[in-house]
Design a protein around this motif. Structure first.
Motif: not given
Ligand code: NAP
Length: 269
Positions: A180-196
């Motif tokens: 999920h750390e990698a997913l957060r980096l990969e989706t920075l431009e997408s407006g998604i929040r990845v919260i753990m």
């Protein structure tokens, strides 16, 4: 800048409303997932609830519909480890949800690596790793296309510290964190929040499952400690979700005050 403006900025209400959003919750039939279902419903969220125990999901859905008749609540009695599950959810439009609570997970056994059971390893890895990755990836794809969405994943203090006799559970939660750390980096431009969220001891069915229904062993885990309950964890997740969209709470570590780390717990005698 004037002191008056600084005070006004500090006092500006920040929490946003979740009313009208839809949340997809895996592992909604007990513990943290069930508490979140109740709290998100109270906040005005429509729900897609997933777990294997259909009776529990149906009961939960009936109770919540009684309390919050305006909400749309769908239940999916599914096993997240089954290959077809993500496709079933996709066909049902469940990944169009605004919020994913990727929560289904478990520990099996508490034993040294050389004495532990390979079937326990595979159950933990297929649930906590393979299924959790697949569900987050599918939700992230749908959210990226819409340029919005929140992915909340149940990590653990076991993602931060490995403890004896819990190697595979700790490894699975380390994997969840890395993914999920990698997913957060990969989706920075997408407006998604990845919260753990990384809880310590939460008194749920977790230990009962870990010890295969042995009530005595499960109860001993929480003896002499004021543990967290599922609602405590749900509340922290709500706090993260209600932040304005420019704020991402990356990882919330939440433990009982009496727990220093996974193996150091002060118990009242
Ligand atoms: P819980 O009360 O045992 O709840 C686990 C939920 O996951 C249940 O609803 C269960 O539903 C569901 N689940 C398990 N395997 C599944 C599968 N194959 N398919 C679909 N659903 C499945 O435990 P909990 O404490 O709430 O745990 C929730 C999450 O928090 C887990 O990821 C756990 O690792 C994490 N966590 C817990 C603690 C703790 O101390 N309790 C601490 C840190 C992290 P069914 O059995 O009905 O399928």
């Amino acid at each position: 800048m004037s002191v008056e403006k600084l005070i006004n900025d500090a006092l500006r209400p920040r929490c946003t409303s979740l009313r009208g959003q839809t949340a997809l919750i895996t592992g909604a039939s007990s513990g943290i997932g069930l508490a979140l279902a109740a709290r998100l419903a109270q906040e005005g969220c429509h729900l897609h609830l997933i777990a294997r125990r259909q009776d529990r999901l149906s009961q939960l859905s009936i109770e919540l519909k009684n309390l919050f008749p305006e909400l749309n609540i769908r239940t999916f009695p599914l096993d997240v480890t089954r290959e077809e599950t993500a496709d079933v959810l996709e066909s049902a439009g469940a990944f169009e949800a605004d919020i994913l609570i990727n929560n289904a997970g478990l520990a099996k056994g508490l034993a040294k690596i050389i004495e532990s059971d390979a079937s326990d390893w595979s159950e933990m890895l297929s649930t906590n790793v393979n299924a959790a990755f697949t569900i987050s990836a599918r939700a992230a794809r749908a959210m990226s296309a819409r340029k919005s969405g929140d992915i909340v994943v149940l990590s653990s203090v076991a993602a931060h510290h490995s403890y004896e006799n819990g190697a595979v559970y700790c490894a699975s939660k380390h994997a969840v964190r890395a993914f999920h750390e990698a997913l957060r980096l990969e989706t920075l431009e997408s407006g998604i929040r990845v919260i753990m969220i990384s809880p310590g001891m939460v008194e749920t069915e977790f230990s009962l499952v870990r010890f295969s229904g042995d009530n005595q062993r499960a109860n001993a885990v929480y003896q002499g400690v004021e543990s967290l309950d599922a609602g405590d964890v749900a509340e922290s997740i709500l706090f993260a979700l209600r932040q304005p969209r420019h704020i991402n709470l990356d990882d919330i570590i939440i433990k009982p005050r009496q727990q220093g780390n996974p193996w150091r717990v002060f118990r009242n005698s």
